[in-house]
Scaffold this active site. Structure first.
Site, PDB file in Angstrom:
ATOM      1  N   ASP A 271      33.016 -32.283  31.071  1.00  0.00           N
ATOM      2  CA  ASP A 271      34.175 -32.781  31.843  1.00  0.00           C
ATOM      3  C   ASP A 271      33.688 -34.505  31.995  1.00  0.00           C
ATOM      4  O   ASP A 271      32.533 -34.700  32.173  1.00  0.00           O
ATOM      5  CB  ASP A 271      34.385 -32.327  33.377  1.00  0.00           C
ATOM      6  CG  ASP A 271      35.771 -32.601  33.827  1.00  0.00           C
ATOM      7  OD1 ASP A 271      36.415 -31.775  34.724  1.00  0.00           O
ATOM      8  OD2 ASP A 271      36.158 -33.638  33.519  1.00  0.00           O
TER       9      ASP A 271
HETATM   10  C1  GLC Z   1      39.080 -35.112  34.904  1.00  0.00           C
HETATM   11  C2  GLC Z   1      39.527 -33.770  34.980  1.00  0.00           C
HETATM   12  C3  GLC Z   1      39.524 -33.059  33.396  1.00  0.00           C
HETATM   13  C4  GLC Z   1      40.111 -34.297  32.550  1.00  0.00           C
HETATM   14  C5  GLC Z   1      39.306 -35.214  32.359  1.00  0.00           C
HETATM   15  C6  GLC Z   1      39.542 -36.562  31.540  1.00  0.00           C
HETATM   16  O1  GLC Z   1      38.479 -35.310  36.004  1.00  0.00           O
HETATM   17  O2  GLC Z   1      38.599 -32.961  35.533  1.00  0.00           O
HETATM   18  O3  GLC Z   1      40.479 -31.931  33.420  1.00  0.00           O
HETATM   19  O4  GLC Z   1      40.491 -33.551  31.171  1.00  0.00           O
HETATM   20  O5  GLC Z   1      38.658 -35.537  33.730  1.00  0.00           O
HETATM   21  O6  GLC Z   1      40.574 -37.144  32.476  1.00  0.00           O
END
Ligand code: GLC
Length: 743
Positions: A271
């Site tokens: 993430d």
């Molecule tokens: C965010 C989310 C994730 C998302 C990623 C990119 O914090 O937790 O679901 O796809 O970062 O934006």
């Protein structure tokens, strides 16, 4: 002589070119890694053999906010990721969260995944995946950062709207077609957030403490199905910790379960900001590092990508011989496989964006997912043709919901709000009036995307209610449209809700309207359960979810009967927050650690074992027609260990409108040595029936439907003995029962 020399030198040159760039395919034209007629594993090995150490490390981490490197020298393309689960995020700047200001990146917003889950129709999941995959493909994206399948543990979790509810079996059945639909476009689904990301409070570090049995029976099944049945090409690690290790580099989850037990051959993507340590990232199963030093939402230091944990720090360890190349090559193979399946896949379709088909899909899924929770005296459907004045009250009738909520926020070509949809369907025969009723969140922008709406309001709360009540007294029918929204502390990433009740004193407005006009329908636009202290005074309630670009048209379809509602709740609505397991046991949101003391007793499993009457039960949803269940028969009254049992039940549409019923099958273990839920969802089928029509529905189960996870023996076990069969229209509306014995 000269000619011979030239020819010879040309041959030498050709042989040299081939040898230094590795083996060519049989035809001698394309190098193996470029030859799509060759098995992908041969192509991976060939590409790997050609890459330098620096090139191998370069493909393991981001080069911009949403892209990671390919191998330019070999013509291996880079990877482009995009949010999110409900539509394709507008383009951001190279290394910022802010908008790039493109004018060709508006999209279709499909309904939130709670709405998709509420259709209980895997065909809708397939349609959803295909459609959103086509939009990702058209926008030249290789990895879709979705779907999210984290289990609904508390009604306060800010991101529940992005997920598929409280029951693992429902999530399993709905996630597989979504993944397959996306990937048929040559776009990878990246199932998230693996695992146990069931709250937003302290999401970047909270350590989840949960027994193995609950992990296996409740929190992992949807991820397992997405990988093993759906063939997901990517999985995103969660921010939180489990067993003290960050999930983005967690040996037990990633190496032990995902890549070990489930044989996942794709890439684990962190993430954004979920990576915290180089050696752990190397050894504990992370393949692709994105978004380090960001909060994953809107802040982040533009730390050079060479400083990423899997960038120069990794390269240095490799050069010093302190990291082994076998582990490196395993990561690179996974990233190459992902690239070959997507960016370098020349057979993939071309996709499409904002097509009539996508809008139709959004409208159809929304209409099938909306849930008729209550409908006393057949208050609904309203018939605008027989009404002179219809009053619509509430901020959520006019407020755009596709902007906000965190990383799933979108920039849509157009969003049909509830008021627009209702007016389009009812006027000119019926005059549709609007009253604000209350003021909630007047902002209208996220990450630089602006709704353009001016929701400012000068009247006081009292005046707003007085005006709405006055108008309600004059109307032939009243539709209150409220619920939650996508602002912080509502249904939004990064924070959890602060209260179970409706915000902005909506309860007062609803009570006042109920007093003023008995023909009142309350419509909730939300992704979470809410308290309804006024439920006894309101004859009709609809859960409309966050239903995307076509929200208003889909809502009008349902309210006016063009679509007969067939949605069923994917999660329980408790009367009070304390009736929910996590809150009853005082473990939400926890502190540095959060203990899932309820174990497997999540949602209806808790309500039933503790005999707590819910406000609306899991699987509940009414129709404008009625259905009768009859003639339940089992293929046998005993199941052998390797056998199956088929259950048949006749369902009849006993009303006057065509409609769809979700026939649900729950199984209970009547002779269990360990504590088990009263019953668990193990089958469902959605049947569409005309008035008077009877259909025989067949569902087949095997011993997998009987098993529980024995965390002493670390294996799934089906205990011999009696099992009960419960067939019905919801977890609390069981129409027929039966039983059988497992030998
Ligand atoms: C965010 C989310 C994730 C998302 C990623 C990119 O914090 O937790 O679901 O796809 O970062 O934006």
């Amino acid at each position: 002589m000269k000619t011979i020399c030239c020819a010879l030198s040309a041959w030498v040159g050709l042989i040299a070119a081939v040898s230094c760039s590795g083996p060519a395919s049989r035809e001698g034209t394309l190098p193996v890694y470029r030859d799509e007629t060759r098995p992908i594993e041969e192509r991976v090995e060939d590409a790997l053999s050609r890459m330098t150490l620096e090139e191998k490390v370069a493909v393991l981490h981001a080069q911009s906010k949403f892209s990671s490197a390919g191998v330019p020298r070999l013509g291996i393309p880079e990877l482009w990721c995009t949010d999110g689960p409900h539509g394709i995020r507008p383009e951001v700047l190279w290394d910022e969260w802010d908008q790039a200001g493109w004018t060709n990146d508006s999209c279709t917003a499909f309904p939130a995944l709670t709405c998709l889950a509420a259709t209980w129709n895997p065909e809708m999941a397939a349609l959803y995946g295909k459609s959103i995959g086509e939009e990702a493909r058209y926008r030249e994206k290789d990895v879709l950062l979705g779907p999210g399948v984290n289990i609904y543990r508390s009604p306060l979790n800010g991101r529940n709207f992005e997920y598929m509810g409280e029951d693992p079996y429902l999530a399993v059945r709905m996630v597989v077609p979504y993944v397959q639909g996306v990937q048929q476009n040559g776009v990878a689904a990246c199932v998230k957030h693996f695992a146990l990301n069931n709250q937003e409070t302290r999401r970047h570090g909270v350590n989840v403490v949960v027994e193995d049995r609950a992990l296996r029976e409740i929190y992992l099944p949807a991820f397992r199905a997405a990988v093993v049945e759906g063939g997901a090409w990517a999985v995103m690690g969660a921010y939180n910790k489990y067993r003290g290790e960050y999930c983005c580099h967690n040996d037990y989850l990633l190496n032990g379960i995902l890549k070990g037990e489930w044989n996942f051959d794709g890439a684990v993507i962190s993430d954004w900001g979920g990576t915290h340590d180089t050696k752990q990232a190397i050894e504990n199963g992370l393949d692709l590092e994105y978004g380090s030093w960001t909060n994953g939402l809107n802040q982040g230091s533009s730390n050079a990508y060479d400083n990423y944990y899997l960038a120069n720090p990794y390269l240095e360890l490799l050069r010093r011989g302190e990291a082994d190349t076998a582990t490196l090559d395993n990561k690179v193979r996974r990233v190459l496989r992902l690239i070959f399946r997507t960016a370098m896949n020349t057979q993939k379709p071309f996709g499409s964006l904002n097509s009539p088909e996508h809008l139709a899909a959004a409208r159809r899924i929304a209409g099938e997912g909306m849930v008729l929770l209550k409908n006393d005296a057949e208050t609904l459907p309203f018939d605008p043709a027989s009404m002179k004045k219809l009053l619509v009250v509430g901020e959520n009738a006019v407020k755009m919901m596709t902007v906000g909520g965190g990383s799933s926020s979108l920039k849509v070509r157009h969003e049909c709000t509830p008021l627009e949809g209702i007016r389009a369907a009812a006027e000119p025969t019926c005059e549709v009036l609007f009253e604000r009723g209350y003021v909630g969140d007047v902002t209208g922008s996220y990450n630089g995307v602006k709704t353009g709406q001016d929701l400012t309001e000068s009247r006081s709360a009292e005046q707003l209610i007085a005006d709405a009540v006055a108008a309600a007294r004059e109307a032939d029918g009243v539709i209150f449209i409220g619920g939650l929204n996508k602002s912080e502390f509502q249904d939004c990433e990064g924070a959890d809700r602060r209260e179970y009740g409706l915000p902005y004193a909506q309860d007062r407005v609803i009570e006042a309207l109920a007093e003023a006009n008995p023909r009142l329908a309350v419509v909730l636009v939300s992704g979470n359960a809410v308290a309804m202290p006024w439920i006894g005074r309101v004859p009709a309630v609809v859960e409309a979810w966050f239903s995307g670009s076509e929200a208003g048209n889909a809502l009008a379809d349902v309210l006016f009967g063009k679509v007969n509602p067939s949605g069923k709740l994917p999660f329980t609505f408790p009367v009070r927050l304390e009736d929910n397991a996590a809150h009853a046991l005082g473990e939400f949101p926890g502190g540095d650690s959060v203990r899932y003391n309820e174990g497997i007793f999540v949602g209806y499993r808790w309500h039933e074992i503790r005999e707590i009457e819910p406000l609306f039960p899991f699987g509940h949803g009414l129709s404008y027609t009625t259905f009768d269940y009859s003639n339940l028969r089992l293929s046998s009254d005993r199941m052998t260990a390797d056998g199956t049992i088929s259950l048949q039940v006749d369902v009849t549409n006993t009303g006057s409108r065509p409609g769809a019923e979700v026939v649900q099958l729950y199984i209970g273990d009547e002779e269990s040595l360990s504590e088990r839920p009263i019953k668990e969802l193990k089958g469902f089928e959605k049947v569409f029936l005309n008035p008077g029509e009877t259909r025989s529905v067949t569902m087949t189960i095997d011993t997998d439907a009987l098993k529980f996870y024995d965390d002493r023996e670390h294996r799934w076990v089906a205990e011999p003995g009696e099992f009960s069969v419960h067939v019905g229209a919801s977890s609390a509306d069981i129409r027929l029962t039966g039983s059988f014995t497992l030998r």
